[in-house]
Motif scaffolding. Structure first.
Motif, PDB file in Angstrom:
ATOM      1  N   TYR A 464      -6.522   1.957   3.544  1.00 18.65           N
ATOM      2  CA  TYR A 464      -4.946   2.275   3.005  1.00 18.65           C
ATOM      3  C   TYR A 464      -4.666   3.460   4.184  1.00 18.65           C
ATOM      4  O   TYR A 464      -3.501   3.429   4.787  1.00 18.65           O
ATOM      5  N   VAL A 465      -5.504   4.634   4.550  1.00 21.77           N
ATOM      6  CA  VAL A 465      -4.831   5.782   5.114  1.00 21.77           C
ATOM      7  C   VAL A 465      -4.828   5.219   6.526  1.00 21.77           C
ATOM      8  O   VAL A 465      -3.634   5.639   7.009  1.00 21.77           O
ATOM      9  N   TYR A 466      -5.661   4.654   7.204  1.00 21.01           N
ATOM     10  CA  TYR A 466      -5.520   3.998   8.580  1.00 21.01           C
ATOM     11  C   TYR A 466      -4.275   3.408   8.419  1.00 21.01           C
ATOM     12  O   TYR A 466      -3.523   3.397   9.643  1.00 21.01           O
ATOM     13  N   HIS A 467      -4.022   2.442   7.703  1.00 17.77           N
ATOM     14  CA  HIS A 467      -2.873   1.429   7.814  1.00 17.77           C
ATOM     15  C   HIS A 467      -1.593   2.306   7.537  1.00 17.77           C
ATOM     16  O   HIS A 467      -0.538   2.000   8.392  1.00 17.77           O
ATOM     17  N   ALA A 468      -1.508   3.570   6.995  1.00 21.35           N
ATOM     18  CA  ALA A 468      -0.398   4.242   6.588  1.00 21.35           C
ATOM     19  C   ALA A 468      -0.271   5.330   7.712  1.00 21.35           C
ATOM     20  O   ALA A 468       0.954   5.645   7.694  1.00 21.35           O
ATOM     21  N   GLN A 469      -1.064   5.154   8.742  1.00 22.48           N
ATOM     22  CA  GLN A 469      -0.925   6.174   9.730  1.00 22.48           C
ATOM     23  C   GLN A 469       0.027   5.426  10.840  1.00 22.48           C
ATOM     24  O   GLN A 469      -0.278   4.343  11.289  1.00 22.48           O
ATOM     25  N   ASN A 470       1.169   6.234  11.323  1.00 22.47           N
ATOM     26  CA  ASN A 470       2.044   5.801  12.259  1.00 22.47           C
ATOM     27  C   ASN A 470       1.345   6.060  13.642  1.00 22.47           C
ATOM     28  O   ASN A 470       0.302   6.785  13.864  1.00 22.47           O
ATOM     29  N   GLN A 471       1.810   5.395  14.735  1.00 27.12           N
ATOM     30  CA  GLN A 471       1.373   5.748  16.168  1.00 27.12           C
ATOM     31  C   GLN A 471       1.481   7.254  16.498  1.00 27.12           C
ATOM     32  O   GLN A 471       0.366   7.577  17.389  1.00 27.12           O
ATOM     33  N   ASP A 472       2.370   8.034  16.129  1.00 27.16           N
ATOM     34  CA  ASP A 472       2.289   9.427  16.300  1.00 27.16           C
ATOM     35  C   ASP A 472       1.572  10.151  15.737  1.00 27.16           C
ATOM     36  O   ASP A 472       1.622  11.617  15.874  1.00 27.16           O
ATOM     37  N   GLY A 473       0.756   9.590  14.720  1.00 28.65           N
ATOM     38  CA  GLY A 473      -0.116  10.598  13.846  1.00 28.65           C
ATOM     39  C   GLY A 473       0.478  10.884  12.501  1.00 28.65           C
ATOM     40  O   GLY A 473      -0.246  11.407  11.606  1.00 28.65           O
ATOM     41  N   THR A 474       1.753  10.711  12.292  1.00 29.12           N
ATOM     42  CA  THR A 474       2.423  10.932  11.205  1.00 29.12           C
ATOM     43  C   THR A 474       2.027   9.843   9.972  1.00 29.12           C
ATOM     44  O   THR A 474       1.211   8.881  10.390  1.00 29.12           O
ATOM     45  N   PHE A 475       2.183   9.876   8.676  1.00 32.20           N
ATOM     46  CA  PHE A 475       1.930   8.849   7.662  1.00 32.20           C
ATOM     47  C   PHE A 475       3.256   8.299   7.297  1.00 32.20           C
ATOM     48  O   PHE A 475       4.210   9.138   6.871  1.00 32.20           O
ATOM     49  N   ARG A 476       3.130   7.268   6.544  1.00 25.71           N
ATOM     50  CA  ARG A 476       3.999   6.606   5.727  1.00 25.71           C
ATOM     51  C   ARG A 476       3.337   6.949   4.303  1.00 25.71           C
ATOM     52  O   ARG A 476       2.170   7.127   4.107  1.00 25.71           O
ATOM     53  N   ASN A 477       3.901   6.874   3.239  1.00 34.54           N
ATOM     54  CA  ASN A 477       3.529   7.079   1.870  1.00 34.54           C
ATOM     55  C   ASN A 477       3.685   5.932   0.938  1.00 34.54           C
ATOM     56  O   ASN A 477       2.503   5.453   0.585  1.00 34.54           O
ATOM     57  N   PHE A 478       4.607   5.500   0.480  1.00 34.55           N
ATOM     58  CA  PHE A 478       5.006   4.807  -0.569  1.00 34.55           C
ATOM     59  C   PHE A 478       4.785   3.225  -0.001  1.00 34.55           C
ATOM     60  O   PHE A 478       5.473   2.928   1.033  1.00 34.55           O
ATOM     61  N   MET A 479       3.867   2.409  -0.804  1.00 32.48           N
ATOM     62  CA  MET A 479       3.993   0.771  -0.437  1.00 32.48           C
ATOM     63  C   MET A 479       4.108   0.118  -1.613  1.00 32.48           C
ATOM     64  O   MET A 479       3.625   0.263  -2.685  1.00 32.48           O
ATOM     65  N   SER A 480       4.910  -1.106  -1.673  1.00 32.45           N
ATOM     66  CA  SER A 480       5.002  -1.745  -2.733  1.00 32.45           C
ATOM     67  C   SER A 480       3.785  -2.815  -3.034  1.00 32.45           C
ATOM     68  O   SER A 480       3.003  -2.794  -2.361  1.00 32.45           O
ATOM     69  N   PHE A 481       3.773  -3.373  -4.316  1.00 30.58           N
ATOM     70  CA  PHE A 481       2.636  -3.896  -4.617  1.00 30.58           C
ATOM     71  C   PHE A 481       2.436  -5.306  -3.549  1.00 30.58           C
ATOM     72  O   PHE A 481       1.441  -6.023  -3.581  1.00 30.58           O
ATOM     73  N   ASP A 482       3.680  -5.776  -2.970  1.00 37.47           N
ATOM     74  CA  ASP A 482       3.540  -6.995  -2.030  1.00 37.47           C
ATOM     75  C   ASP A 482       3.388  -6.428  -0.624  1.00 37.47           C
ATOM     76  O   ASP A 482       3.479  -7.141   0.415  1.00 37.47           O
ATOM     77  N   ARG A 483       2.765  -5.274  -0.421  1.00 37.24           N
ATOM     78  CA  ARG A 483       2.167  -4.641   0.681  1.00 37.24           C
ATOM     79  C   ARG A 483       3.069  -4.155   1.826  1.00 37.24           C
ATOM     80  O   ARG A 483       2.835  -4.371   2.993  1.00 37.24           O
ATOM     81  N   ARG A 484       4.247  -3.961   1.461  1.00 34.59           N
ATOM     82  CA  ARG A 484       5.255  -3.347   2.395  1.00 34.59           C
ATOM     83  C   ARG A 484       5.637  -1.830   2.207  1.00 34.59           C
ATOM     84  O   ARG A 484       5.914  -1.226   1.059  1.00 34.59           O
ATOM     85  N   PHE A 485       5.579  -1.135   3.161  1.00 31.79           N
ATOM     86  CA  PHE A 485       5.806   0.385   3.219  1.00 31.79           C
ATOM     87  C   PHE A 485       6.958   0.521   2.888  1.00 31.79           C
ATOM     88  O   PHE A 485       8.114  -0.178   3.651  1.00 31.79           O
ATOM     89  N   LEU A 486       7.612   1.350   2.174  1.00 30.85           N
ATOM     90  CA  LEU A 486       8.774   1.718   1.791  1.00 30.85           C
ATOM     91  C   LEU A 486       9.669   2.887   2.292  1.00 30.85           C
ATOM     92  O   LEU A 486      10.811   3.054   2.078  1.00 30.85           O
ATOM     93  N   ASP A 487       8.889   3.473   3.222  1.00 29.68           N
ATOM     94  CA  ASP A 487       9.361   4.642   3.756  1.00 29.68           C
ATOM     95  C   ASP A 487       8.644   4.762   5.288  1.00 29.68           C
ATOM     96  O   ASP A 487       7.782   3.998   5.696  1.00 29.68           O
ATOM     97  N   LYS A 488       9.414   5.430   6.084  1.00 36.23           N
ATOM     98  CA  LYS A 488       8.808   5.490   7.443  1.00 36.23           C
ATOM     99  C   LYS A 488       8.151   6.919   7.912  1.00 36.23           C
ATOM    100  O   LYS A 488       7.438   6.854   8.730  1.00 36.23           O
ATOM    101  N   LEU A 489       8.468   7.778   6.942  1.00 39.58           N
ATOM    102  CA  LEU A 489       7.873   8.929   7.025  1.00 39.58           C
ATOM    103  C   LEU A 489       7.538   9.535   5.646  1.00 39.58           C
ATOM    104  O   LEU A 489       8.532   9.852   5.010  1.00 39.58           O
ATOM    105  N   GLY A 490       6.312   9.867   5.480  1.00 38.37           N
ATOM    106  CA  GLY A 490       6.002  10.440   3.784  1.00 38.37           C
ATOM    107  C   GLY A 490       6.379  12.072   4.008  1.00 38.37           C
ATOM    108  O   GLY A 490       6.680  12.532   4.880  1.00 38.37           O
TER     109      GLY A 490
END
Length: 782
Positions: A464-490
């Motif tokens: 999960y943490v690996y999937h949430a990390q953006n290419q620049d090293g920042t992270f997204r935070n929230f993901m819906s149950f259907d596996r879509r991230f709901l933000d670009k930056l946590g």
């Protein structure tokens, strides 16, 4: 009495191995026992490629590079009624950067620890300083072999001086044949013999002695320089016999090949003492001062040799009072002059021998063994006091992971629950998966829970943490149950909590193969720490850096970032502090304990009084604001508690109780805040009903934790944040709670002599104990 000695051990041919064996026999000589195995077990550091055949007293071996074996050994010591651990420390014999892997054992073992430091550096690297300070912090007693070593530990490494005893390097009790007979046996008749022994390698300075030979041979053509010792195994593996060949070629070039005899042999103590007593001059040509202990030099003094040495630290101390002569480093001409002066003056040489032999009487191993026994008693008292100050007798609920498994699917841990049922409407978040990763790492490190199930959970949370990390090293935070991230930056907090879990498992990987990915995640993310503004995020980053440095203590870039981050957090404190308000902001809100806890953890790697003072002040303040009459009242999160305003009582959150447990656990390891150990029970008891509403926040049926104390009562939902806060606190408390109600505690009146008497019950006669007390009285006074 049952003790463990950990270090190298014969038949491994090295100085630490010889020392460990001699020390075991020295202790034995003071006991009613016939064999070392009757009172001790040896734990040998052993590379699997060496495959030594050890004697019966060696019960376990630790391959230096296998972290799990250090942890398993700690569990073995905890579970098998050992009274104490006596550790022989040299950076190079343990795995990890600067030997850091030994910390995995010391952090886990729950018995008194005594450490003999064989190397103490005046100018250590960051990593060397960090590792040694952490070992010194864990040890109840520390032994060094010179006064300078004591001073360096105090001044350079900031180790409490009361922990440190100076016990000199021992020498064996050995009788030799008449010198003429020894010389005849070695073919030294009619020779003027110079002698050096020890494991061979560059850094021994033997070339200096060989360069002095021409001048010596010119006046005494019958001179023979004997160099006895095998090439050091590490040198042999990397460079073969290159150094030995170089020395022989150098002697040939100088025309003194016939005056040099190099013997590749690891000689026993009898042969060494025979050679030391029969040689005319013993030469120690070490090329630099930074050697705090030399077993070879101690042996030479004990044998009553005429010694000429460079002024390295141990020699300067041991050879004072005319027990030897000193010459400048790398100065062959001065060495030749000193040796010639002794060879030409039999009266002075004999007087020097006598002075050395007389002093050597104090270094005999049986006397050294008595002094170590005294330290055993001292360590037992120190550990008992520590356990009394930090012991928590609260009965811990049985560890139950049902709700953790219930909330976790193949994507990650769900954020929320409706009562104890997972609430899929709310999906997942990075905060909780980062904390869940931290929890699984803690459980696996401590050997709690089902290992296979926890390894699967760790894979899920890392993914999960690996999937949430953006290419620049920042992270997204929230993901819906259907596996879509709901933000670009946590949020900054989600960044910090993810980093915490990643770094903990980087230092303590659930599986070794996961470390590479965890390091990649950490390295990509950590560069953003300096752009974070929240003090809590700074604290999470500091904690994460300390875990990274636990595994790589010598990483100067990370140490520098840790230093800067701590300075920023301290600046927050200085900007907000008043005479009545000792805090990092002008308000208290959530997870407050994380801020001073971060500074306490940073002290494992940074030796800064500024951090220590702020951490202690802030902890005292937070405890005073949060604990009243034995009850924890976390600051209510309904709104901030602003300085000079009314304190909000609700919503009290489990994550705030967790932060207090983690803070007090860290604080009670420091002398200036050890008194807060008594508050550890209070902080954890918030979960089990010792709170404002006398309501248990932990649900033993579901294994969950309720989401908070509200003004209207308990919030009976059992989401991930609350569950993880409880479980992390529960696992942390496992360090402090006595499993056995009958376990003895320090009663306040036990001294070193009485502790030693209990320890030696059945192993020493009363007259032996009286003799011991008298023999070591001067050590205590010193």
């Amino acid at each position: 009495m049952k003790i463990a000695l950990l270090g190298n051990y014969p038949p491994k041919a090295c100085g630490i191995g010889t020392f460990t064996h001699s020390l075991a026999l020295a202790i034995l000589s003071n006991l009613k026992a016939g064999e070392v195995s009757e009172f001790a077990e040896i734990i040998a550091m052993e590379d699997p490629a060496d495959d030594h055949q050890y004697p019966e007293e060696v019960s376990r071996c630790i391959p230096p590079q296998l972290i799990q074996d250090y942890r398993d050994t700690a569990d073995y010591l905890n579970e098998n009624d050992f009274d104490l651990l006596l550790l022989q420390h040299e950076y190079g014999i343990f795995g990890g950067d600067d030997g850091a892997y030994i910390l995995h054992l010391l952090d886990r073992v729950r018995i008194p620890v005594i450490v003999t430091f064989h190397t103490v550096l005046k100018e250590p690297s960051y990593g060397q300083r960090s590792v040694l300070r952490r070992i010194g912090r864990r040890a109840q007693s520390i032994v060094v072999m010179s006064q300078l070593a004591r001073e360096l530990l105090r001044d350079v490494f900031r180790i409490e001086e009361e922990k440190i005893d100076v016990i000199e390097h021992g020498v064996p009790v050995i009788e030799s044949d008449p010198i003429d007979l020894i010389r005849q046996r070695h073919g030294w008749q009619d020779r003027r013999v110079l002698f050096t022994f020890g494991l061979l390698g560059r850094g021994k300075g033997i070339e200096t002695s060989i360069r002095a030979l021409p001048a010596i041979v010119a006046r005494h053509p019958n001179t023979l320089y004997v160099v006895l010792g095998k090439t050091h195994p590490h040198v042999l593996r990397s460079n073969g016999e290159e150094y030995r060949n170089y020395l022989q070629e150098l002697a040939s070039e100088l025309g003194v090949a016939d005056n040099l005899r190099m013997i590749s042999k690891f000689a026993d103590e009898q042969e060494l003492f025979d050679c030391l007593r029969a040689a005319d001059v013993y030469v120690v040509p070490y090329p630099n001062e930074a050697q705090i202990t030399s077993g070879t030099l101690a042996y030479a003094v004990g044998a009553g040799a005429a010694i000429v040495s460079t002024p390295f630290w141990h020699a300067t101390e041991l050879l004072q009072g005319g027990r030897g002569k000193l010459f400048p480093f790398n100065d062959s001409a001065a060495l030749a002059d000193q040796i010639l002066e002794l060879l030409d003056n039999e009266t002075e040489r004999s007087a020097m021998r006598e002075r050395a032999a007389t002093y050597g009487e104090h270094l005999l191993w049986p006397r050294i063994g008595k002094q170590y026994l005294r330290v055993f008693g001292k360590a037992k008292v120190a550990y008992a006091r520590f356990r009394q100050e930090t012991a928590v007798t609260v009965s811990l609920p049985q560890l139950k992971l049902d709700h953790l498994l219930r909330l976790t699917d193949d994507c990650g841990i769900l954020q929320h629950a409706k009562y104890a049922t997972p609430n899929r409407h709310e999906g997942y978040c990075l905060d909780d998966n980062g904390r869940a990763l931290l929890l699984t790492g803690m459980l696996l490190r401590k050997g709690l829970g089902d290992r296979e199930a926890l390894l699967k959970l760790a894979d899920t949370y890392i993914a999960y943490v690996y999937h949430a990390q953006n290419q620049d090293g920042t992270f997204r935070n929230f993901m819906s149950f259907d596996r879509r991230f709901l933000d670009k930056l946590g949020s900054e907090d989600s960044y910090g909590r993810a980093l915490w879990g990643v770094s903990y498992c980087y230092a303590n990987p659930p599986r070794p193969d996961q470390r590479q990915l965890l390091e990649e995640i950490f390295i990509r993310a950590i560069g953003h720490l300096e752009s974070m503004r929240s003090p809590r995020t700074l604290a999470y980053g500091i904690i994460s850096l300390t875990y990274f440095l636990d595994h790589k203590p010598g990483d100067e870039a990370m140490l520098d970032l840790l230093d800067r981050s701590c300075n920023r957090l301290v600046d927050h404190y200085q900007d907000s502090r008043t005479d009545q308000w000792h805090w990092f902001e002008n308000y208290l809100t959530y997870s407050n304990g994380i801020l001073p806890m971060a500074l306490f953890r940073a002290l494992r790697h940074l030796n800064k009084d500024r951090l220590r003072v702020v951490a202690a002040e802030a902890t005292d303040f937070l405890v005073a604001e949060s604990i009243t009459d034995g009850v924890l009242y976390p600051v209510g999160c309904h709104e901030p508690y602003i300085q000079d305003c009314d304190r909000p009582r609700f919503d009290q959150q489990p994550v705030d109780a967790m932060a207090m447990v983690l803070l007090l656990s860290e604080a009670c390891m420091h002398p200036e805040t050890r008194h807060h150990g008594k508050n550890l029970k209070t902080a954890f008891a918030w979960f089990t009903g010792q709170n404002e509403m006398m309501a248990s926040m932990y649900n033993p049926q579901s294994g969950g934790c309720y989401d908070g104390l509200m003004e209207a009562g308990v919030n009976y939902n059992q989401g991930a944040e609350s569950l993880l806060a409880y479980l992390i606190s529960r696992v942390e408390m496992d360090n402090y709670c006595r499993k056995d109600p009958a376990e003895p505690c320090y009663e306040g009146d036990e001294d070193t002599d009485s502790a030693l008497k209990k320890l030696l019950n059945g192993f020493a006669l009363p007259e032996q104990l009286a003799s011991l007390a008298e023999e070591v009285k001067k050590i205590t006074a010193g």
